[in-house]
Motif scaffolding. Structure first.
Motif, PDB file in Angstrom:
ATOM      1  N   GLY A  71       0.812  -1.210   0.000  1.00 27.16           N
ATOM      2  CA  GLY A  71       0.000   0.000   0.000  1.00 27.16           C
ATOM      3  C   GLY A  71       0.842   1.255   0.000  1.00 27.16           C
ATOM      4  N   VAL A  72       1.901   1.259   0.803  1.00 31.72           N
ATOM      5  CA  VAL A  72       2.816   2.408   0.807  1.00 31.72           C
ATOM      6  C   VAL A  72       3.507   2.532  -0.545  1.00 31.72           C
ATOM      7  N   ALA A  73       3.964   1.407  -1.073  1.00 31.15           N
ATOM      8  CA  ALA A  73       4.676   1.412  -2.353  1.00 31.15           C
ATOM      9  C   ALA A  73       3.819   1.994  -3.468  1.00 31.15           C
ATOM     10  N   ARG A  74       2.524   1.746  -3.414  1.00 30.91           N
ATOM     11  CA  ARG A  74       1.606   2.246  -4.443  1.00 30.91           C
ATOM     12  C   ARG A  74       1.675   3.768  -4.543  1.00 30.91           C
ATOM     13  N   HIS A  75       1.942   4.424  -3.430  1.00 34.61           N
ATOM     14  CA  HIS A  75       1.992   5.894  -3.414  1.00 34.61           C
ATOM     15  C   HIS A  75       3.360   6.458  -3.756  1.00 34.61           C
ATOM     16  N   ILE A  76       4.425   5.687  -3.550  1.00 34.08           N
ATOM     17  CA  ILE A  76       5.775   6.284  -3.619  1.00 34.08           C
ATOM     18  C   ILE A  76       6.631   5.728  -4.750  1.00 34.08           C
ATOM     19  N   ARG A  77       6.027   5.096  -5.720  1.00 35.49           N
ATOM     20  CA  ARG A  77       6.810   4.497  -6.811  1.00 35.49           C
ATOM     21  C   ARG A  77       7.580   5.519  -7.639  1.00 35.49           C
ATOM     22  N   THR A  78       7.198   6.774  -7.563  1.00 36.14           N
ATOM     23  CA  THR A  78       7.910   7.814  -8.321  1.00 36.14           C
ATOM     24  C   THR A  78       9.178   8.273  -7.612  1.00 36.14           C
ATOM     25  N   ILE A  79       9.423   7.772  -6.399  1.00 36.11           N
ATOM     26  CA  ILE A  79      10.594   8.171  -5.617  1.00 36.11           C
ATOM     27  C   ILE A  79      11.654   7.078  -5.703  1.00 36.11           C
ATOM     28  N   GLY A  80      12.908   7.476  -5.784  1.00 37.39           N
ATOM     29  CA  GLY A  80      13.992   6.506  -5.828  1.00 37.39           C
ATOM     30  C   GLY A  80      14.022   5.613  -4.602  1.00 37.39           C
ATOM     31  N   LEU A  81      14.445   4.368  -4.809  1.00 41.54           N
ATOM     32  CA  LEU A  81      14.566   3.379  -3.730  1.00 41.54           C
ATOM     33  C   LEU A  81      13.228   3.121  -3.037  1.00 41.54           C
ATOM     34  N   TRP A  82      12.152   3.165  -3.797  1.00 43.95           N
ATOM     35  CA  TRP A  82      10.820   3.118  -3.195  1.00 43.95           C
ATOM     36  C   TRP A  82      10.522   1.800  -2.482  1.00 43.95           C
ATOM     37  N   ARG A  83      11.061   0.696  -2.956  1.00 40.66           N
ATOM     38  CA  ARG A  83      10.779  -0.575  -2.279  1.00 40.66           C
ATOM     39  C   ARG A  83      11.376  -0.596  -0.870  1.00 40.66           C
ATOM     40  N   ALA A  84      12.641  -0.219  -0.776  1.00 40.89           N
ATOM     41  CA  ALA A  84      13.284  -0.194   0.538  1.00 40.89           C
ATOM     42  C   ALA A  84      12.627   0.838   1.442  1.00 40.89           C
ATOM     43  N   LYS A  85      12.231   1.967   0.877  1.00 36.92           N
ATOM     44  CA  LYS A  85      11.599   3.009   1.680  1.00 36.92           C
ATOM     45  C   LYS A  85      10.218   2.571   2.168  1.00 36.92           C
ATOM     46  N   ALA A  86       9.473   1.866   1.329  1.00 36.77           N
ATOM     47  CA  ALA A  86       8.171   1.356   1.765  1.00 36.77           C
ATOM     48  C   ALA A  86       8.351   0.395   2.935  1.00 36.77           C
ATOM     49  N   ARG A  87       9.351  -0.450   2.843  1.00 34.36           N
ATOM     50  CA  ARG A  87       9.636  -1.391   3.920  1.00 34.36           C
ATOM     51  C   ARG A  87      10.020  -0.647   5.208  1.00 34.36           C
ATOM     52  N   ASN A  88      10.841   0.387   5.071  1.00 36.24           N
ATOM     53  CA  ASN A  88      11.258   1.147   6.250  1.00 36.24           C
ATOM     54  C   ASN A  88      10.104   1.925   6.874  1.00 36.24           C
ATOM     55  N   VAL A  89       9.244   2.506   6.048  1.00 40.13           N
ATOM     56  CA  VAL A  89       8.118   3.278   6.577  1.00 40.13           C
ATOM     57  C   VAL A  89       7.179   2.381   7.373  1.00 40.13           C
ATOM     58  N   VAL A  90       6.908   1.199   6.852  1.00 36.94           N
ATOM     59  CA  VAL A  90       6.062   0.264   7.595  1.00 36.94           C
ATOM     60  C   VAL A  90       6.790  -0.232   8.845  1.00 36.94           C
ATOM     61  N   GLY A  91       8.086  -0.498   8.716  1.00 28.28           N
ATOM     62  CA  GLY A  91       8.867  -0.958   9.859  1.00 28.28           C
ATOM     63  C   GLY A  91       8.939   0.076  10.967  1.00 28.28           C
ATOM     64  N   LEU A  92       9.154   1.332  10.629  1.00 24.60           N
ATOM     65  CA  LEU A  92       9.236   2.356  11.669  1.00 24.60           C
ATOM     66  C   LEU A  92       7.864   2.594  12.298  1.00 24.60           C
ATOM     67  N   SER A  93       6.807   2.428  11.511  1.00 22.71           N
ATOM     68  CA  SER A  93       5.454   2.563  12.062  1.00 22.71           C
ATOM     69  C   SER A  93       5.192   1.464  13.083  1.00 22.71           C
ATOM     70  N   ARG A  94       5.598   0.247  12.768  1.00 22.88           N
ATOM     71  CA  ARG A  94       5.443  -0.861  13.712  1.00 22.88           C
ATOM     72  C   ARG A  94       6.259  -0.607  14.988  1.00 22.88           C
ATOM     73  N   ALA A  95       7.486  -0.134  14.804  1.00 20.15           N
ATOM     74  CA  ALA A  95       8.346   0.132  15.959  1.00 20.15           C
ATOM     75  C   ALA A  95       7.775   1.248  16.833  1.00 20.15           C
ATOM     76  N   LEU A  96       7.215   2.265  16.213  1.00 20.98           N
ATOM     77  CA  LEU A  96       6.618   3.352  16.992  1.00 20.98           C
ATOM     78  C   LEU A  96       5.469   2.841  17.855  1.00 20.98           C
ATOM     79  N   ILE A  97       4.660   1.974  17.286  1.00 22.67           N
ATOM     80  CA  ILE A  97       3.524   1.421  18.030  1.00 22.67           C
ATOM     81  C   ILE A  97       4.004   0.518  19.160  1.00 22.67           C
TER      82      ILE A  97
END
Length: 214
Positions: A71-97
Motif C-alpha cells: 500500500g505504501v509502495a503504491r503511493h511512492i513508486r515515483t521516488i527513488g529506492l521506493w521498495r526499501a523506503k516502503a519497507r522502512n516506513v512500515v517498519g518504523l510505524s510498527r516500531a513506533l507502536i
C-alpha cells in the motif's frame, strides 16, 4: 574560515532568507519523520507529490502499518529506492507502536533505532519537530561546508561537528535551513551562482564567478 567570517557568512544568508524552513510538507511529527525518510536521494518536491495521497490514506503509525508495504509502495513508486523506503516506513510505524505508543520520540537514540532512520534524519526531526539545535548534513550542506570553508571535513559527521562548533549557538537551529536552501538554490553543485550570493565576501571558494555566464 575564521570564526568572525563564519558569523558574517551565516548572518548574510540569514538576512537574505530570514524565514527559511523545511520545504517538506507535513502535518505533525509522524508525517515529518516519514517525509524525511522518503527524501533520501530524492527531491523534496517529489516527496511532497507522493505523500499527498499517502498521508491522506495513512495519517498515523497505526494506519500506515495497516496499509502495509504494498500500500505504501503504491503511493511512492515515483521516488527513488521506493521498495526499501516502503519497507522502512512500515517498519518504523510498527516500531513506533510497539515501543512508543505510536508517538514519535524526541531523543536521538530512540529515533536512530527506528528502521530507515540515521543520524541525518534524526537531526532533521529533532530540529523541525522538537526545536533542537541540530545540524543535519545533507549533500548541500556537506558541499557548502567544504566549498566555502565554513567547516571542511571528509565525512558528513566531520562537517556537522565543525558547523556545530563554529556557528553561534543561538543561530544553529535556523542555520540548518539557511544552509540547505542556500546550497539548493544558490551554491549549486555544478555552477555556484556566486554573482548573486549574499555571502560571497567571507566565502573562501577559490573559483568564485562574480559575473553570470554569458
Amino acid at each position: 574560515m575564521t570564526r568572525p567570517e563564519v558569523v558574517r557568512f551565516i548572518e548574510a544568508i540569514a538576512l537574505a532568507n530570514p524565514a527559511a524552513e523545511t520545504e517538506l510538507v507535513f502535518a505533525d511529527s509522524f508525517s515529518l519523520l516519514v517525509a524525511v525518510v522518503l527524501s533520501a536521494q530524492a527531491t523534496d518536491a517529489s516527496v511532497n507529490k507522493a505523500t499527498v495521497g499517502l498521508f491522506r490514506e495513512a495519517p498515523d503509525a497505526a494506519a500506515m502499518l495497516t496499509l502495509g508495504e504494498e500500500g505504501v509502495a503504491r503511493h511512492i513508486r515515483t521516488i527513488g529506492l521506493w521498495r526499501a523506503k516502503a519497507r522502512n516506513v512500515v517498519g518504523l510505524s510498527r516500531a513506533l507502536i510497539e515501543r512508543h505508543g505510536g508517538v514519535v520520540p524526541a531523543d536521538r537514540a530512540s529515533l536512530e533505532a527506528l528502521p530507515g532512520v540515521g543520524r541525518k534524519t534524526a537531526n532533521v526531526v529533532m530540529n523541525v519537530a522538537f526545536g533542537e539545535s541540530t545540524m543535519a548534513v545533507d549533500t548541500h550542506i556537506f558541499r557548502l561546508g567544504n566549498r566555502t570553508g565554513l567547516a571542511p571535513g571528509k565525512t558528513p559527521r566531520a562537517v556537522e561537528d565543525g558547523l556545530v562548533a563554529r556557528i553561534p549557538a543561538d543561530r544553529l537551529r535556523p542555520a540548518h535551513h539557511w544552509l540547505i536552501l542556500h546550497g539548493r538554490y544558490l551554491c549549486k553543485a555544478r555552477v555556484p551562482e556566486c554573482w548573486r550570493c549574499p555571502a560571497v565576501e567571507p566565502c573562501q571558494y577559490r573559483s568564485k564567478r562574480l559575473t553570470p555566464p554569458a
